[in-house]
Design a protein around this motif. Structure first.
Motif, PDB file in Angstrom:
ATOM      1  N   VAL A   1       0.810  -1.213   0.000  1.00 57.62           N
ATOM      2  CA  VAL A   1       0.000   0.000   0.000  1.00 57.62           C
ATOM      3  C   VAL A   1       0.847   1.269   0.000  1.00 57.62           C
ATOM      4  CG1 VAL A   1      -1.928  -1.166   1.131  1.00 57.62           C
ATOM      5  CG2 VAL A   1      -0.269   0.073   2.528  1.00 57.62           C
ATOM      6  N   PHE A   2       2.164   1.116   0.099  1.00 51.28           N
ATOM      7  CA  PHE A   2       3.080   2.252   0.158  1.00 51.28           C
ATOM      8  C   PHE A   2       3.090   3.005  -1.168  1.00 51.28           C
ATOM      9  CE2 PHE A   2       7.228   4.078  -0.775  1.00 51.28           C
ATOM     10  CZ  PHE A   2       7.445   4.877   0.336  1.00 51.28           C
ATOM     11  N   VAL A   3       2.994   4.331  -1.093  1.00 51.85           N
ATOM     12  CA  VAL A   3       3.144   5.186  -2.265  1.00 51.85           C
ATOM     13  C   VAL A   3       4.341   6.111  -2.063  1.00 51.85           C
ATOM     14  CG1 VAL A   3       2.096   7.003  -3.693  1.00 51.85           C
ATOM     15  CG2 VAL A   3       0.682   5.122  -2.825  1.00 51.85           C
ATOM     16  N   TYR A   4       4.392   6.783  -0.908  1.00 57.25           N
ATOM     17  CA  TYR A   4       5.421   7.798  -0.665  1.00 57.25           C
ATOM     18  C   TYR A   4       5.478   8.075   0.826  1.00 57.25           C
ATOM     19  CZ  TYR A   4       7.790  12.319  -0.816  1.00 57.25           C
ATOM     20  OH  TYR A   4       8.664  13.340  -0.612  1.00 57.25           O
ATOM     21  N   GLU A   5       6.664   8.453   1.302  1.00 51.99           N
ATOM     22  CA  GLU A   5       6.792   8.912   2.677  1.00 51.99           C
ATOM     23  C   GLU A   5       7.898   9.935   2.769  1.00 51.99           C
ATOM     24  OE1 GLU A   5       9.373   8.415   5.108  1.00 51.99           O
ATOM     25  OE2 GLU A   5      10.645   7.261   3.796  1.00 51.99           O
ATOM     26  N   ALA A   6       7.775  10.831   3.722  1.00 56.16           N
ATOM     27  CA  ALA A   6       8.812  11.821   3.981  1.00 56.16           C
ATOM     28  C   ALA A   6       8.651  12.340   5.398  1.00 56.16           C
ATOM     29  CB  ALA A   6       8.714  12.982   2.996  1.00 56.16           C
ATOM     30  N   GLY A   7       9.761  12.478   6.071  1.00 49.71           N
ATOM     31  CA  GLY A   7       9.777  13.168   7.354  1.00 49.71           C
ATOM     32  C   GLY A   7      10.248  14.589   7.100  1.00 49.71           C
ATOM     33  N   PHE A   8       9.892  15.491   7.988  1.00 48.58           N
ATOM     34  CA  PHE A   8      10.279  16.884   7.836  1.00 48.58           C
ATOM     35  C   PHE A   8      11.377  17.229   8.833  1.00 48.58           C
ATOM     36  CE2 PHE A   8       5.543  17.351   6.821  1.00 48.58           C
ATOM     37  CZ  PHE A   8       5.741  17.066   5.490  1.00 48.58           C
ATOM     38  N   HIS A   9      12.263  18.136   8.453  1.00 45.89           N
ATOM     39  CA  HIS A   9      13.234  18.675   9.403  1.00 45.89           C
ATOM     40  C   HIS A   9      12.475  19.490  10.442  1.00 45.89           C
ATOM     41  CE1 HIS A   9      17.019  17.553   7.479  1.00 45.89           C
ATOM     42  NE2 HIS A   9      16.391  17.739   6.322  1.00 45.89           N
ATOM     43  N   GLU A  10      13.154  19.877  11.498  1.00 47.64           N
ATOM     44  CA  GLU A  10      12.501  20.649  12.560  1.00 47.64           C
ATOM     45  C   GLU A  10      11.816  21.890  11.991  1.00 47.64           C
ATOM     46  OE1 GLU A  10      15.344  23.350  14.855  1.00 47.64           O
ATOM     47  OE2 GLU A  10      16.602  21.655  14.290  1.00 47.64           O
ATOM     48  N   ALA A  11      10.770  22.324  12.654  1.00 51.13           N
ATOM     49  CA  ALA A  11       9.956  23.440  12.168  1.00 51.13           C
ATOM     50  C   ALA A  11      10.774  24.713  11.976  1.00 51.13           C
ATOM     51  CB  ALA A  11       8.796  23.690  13.123  1.00 51.13           C
ATOM     52  N   GLY A  12      11.793  24.914  12.794  1.00 51.25           N
ATOM     53  CA  GLY A  12      12.618  26.114  12.684  1.00 51.25           C
ATOM     54  C   GLY A  12      13.414  26.190  11.393  1.00 51.25           C
ATOM     55  N   ALA A  13      13.564  25.069  10.699  1.00 50.55           N
ATOM     56  CA  ALA A  13      14.318  25.053   9.451  1.00 50.55           C
ATOM     57  C   ALA A  13      13.470  25.490   8.258  1.00 50.55           C
ATOM     58  CB  ALA A  13      14.879  23.653   9.190  1.00 50.55           C
ATOM     59  N   GLY A  14      12.170  25.631   8.465  1.00 48.09           N
ATOM     60  CA  GLY A  14      11.270  25.989   7.374  1.00 48.09           C
ATOM     61  C   GLY A  14      10.826  27.435   7.439  1.00 48.09           C
TER      62      GLY A  14
ATOM     63  N   ASP B   1      -2.074   3.747  -0.628  1.00 50.50           N
ATOM     64  CA  ASP B   1      -3.074   3.448  -1.643  1.00 50.50           C
ATOM     65  C   ASP B   1      -3.886   2.271  -1.118  1.00 50.50           C
ATOM     66  OD1 ASP B   1      -4.517   3.128  -3.968  1.00 50.50           O
ATOM     67  OD2 ASP B   1      -2.772   2.902  -5.264  1.00 50.50           O
ATOM     68  N   VAL B   2      -5.063   2.576  -0.581  1.00 40.29           N
ATOM     69  CA  VAL B   2      -5.877   1.568   0.105  1.00 40.29           C
ATOM     70  C   VAL B   2      -7.329   1.658  -0.361  1.00 40.29           C
ATOM     71  CG1 VAL B   2      -4.387   1.454   2.135  1.00 40.29           C
ATOM     72  CG2 VAL B   2      -6.222   3.122   2.083  1.00 40.29           C
ATOM     73  N   ALA B   3      -8.140   0.726   0.093  1.00 48.31           N
ATOM     74  CA  ALA B   3      -9.524   0.620  -0.383  1.00 48.31           C
ATOM     75  C   ALA B   3     -10.396   1.803   0.017  1.00 48.31           C
ATOM     76  CB  ALA B   3     -10.153  -0.672   0.124  1.00 48.31           C
ATOM     77  N   ASP B   4     -10.220   2.309   1.250  1.00 48.63           N
ATOM     78  CA  ASP B   4     -11.107   3.362   1.725  1.00 48.63           C
ATOM     79  C   ASP B   4     -10.511   4.041   2.954  1.00 48.63           C
ATOM     80  OD1 ASP B   4     -11.623   1.626   3.932  1.00 48.63           O
ATOM     81  OD2 ASP B   4     -13.340   0.757   2.904  1.00 48.63           O
ATOM     82  N   ILE B   5     -11.240   5.030   3.467  1.00 49.23           N
ATOM     83  CA  ILE B   5     -10.738   5.802   4.608  1.00 49.23           C
ATOM     84  C   ILE B   5     -10.606   4.939   5.865  1.00 49.23           C
ATOM     85  CG2 ILE B   5     -12.979   6.676   5.416  1.00 49.23           C
ATOM     86  CD1 ILE B   5     -11.422   9.429   5.794  1.00 49.23           C
ATOM     87  N   ASN B   6     -11.412   3.896   5.982  1.00 44.75           N
ATOM     88  CA  ASN B   6     -11.287   3.010   7.140  1.00 44.75           C
ATOM     89  C   ASN B   6      -9.959   2.254   7.105  1.00 44.75           C
ATOM     90  OD1 ASN B   6     -13.800   3.727   8.232  1.00 44.75           O
ATOM     91  ND2 ASN B   6     -14.830   2.292   6.885  1.00 44.75           N
TER      92      ASN B   6
END
Length: 113
Positions: free
Chosen positions: A37-50, A81-86
């Motif tokens: 079901v994987f499509v994409y993933e990303a972690g963000f740097h600390e909020a102060g870097a943005g 990518d899954v069947a539904d919101i549940n």
């Protein structure tokens, strides 16, 4: 199947990830990929870097650091990518950040053409 963004967030002033959480993240990532079901993933740097950008009355305001009205900051996301919101909700509850923060489950709009 529809795609959903699982946006995980927490309040860094109250709590946050620890080194002990790393194995749980690796396990989650493996499970999502192994399930197909994987499509994409990303972690963000600390909020102060943005930056936070807003435009009001044709004037652009740029603030260093990411601002939040609730104290929670988005720390990253998975797209599944899954069947539904549940089904998406079931994946969201397994994200380690859900134990001390929250996970927004959002349908992804896909434009054709």
């Amino acid at each position: 199947m529809p795609k959903f963004a699982l946006v995980y967030r927490y309040d860094p002033a109250a709590t946050g990830p620890t080194d002990a959480e790393v194995p749980a993240w690796f396990a989650y990532d493996k499970e999502v990929r192994d399930a197909g079901v994987f499509v994409y993933e990303a972690g963000f740097h600390e909020a102060g870097a943005g930056r936070t950008v807003s435009v009001r009355d044709d004037a652009t305001v740029v603030d260093d650091g990411v601002t939040s009205t609730s104290g929670d900051i988005a720390a990253g996301l998975y797209v599944v990518d899954v069947a539904d919101i549940n089904a998406a909700t079931s994946w969201a509850e397994k994200i380690p950040t859900a134990r001390y923060g929250s996970v927004d489950v959002r349908p992804v709009v896909e434009y054709e053409g």
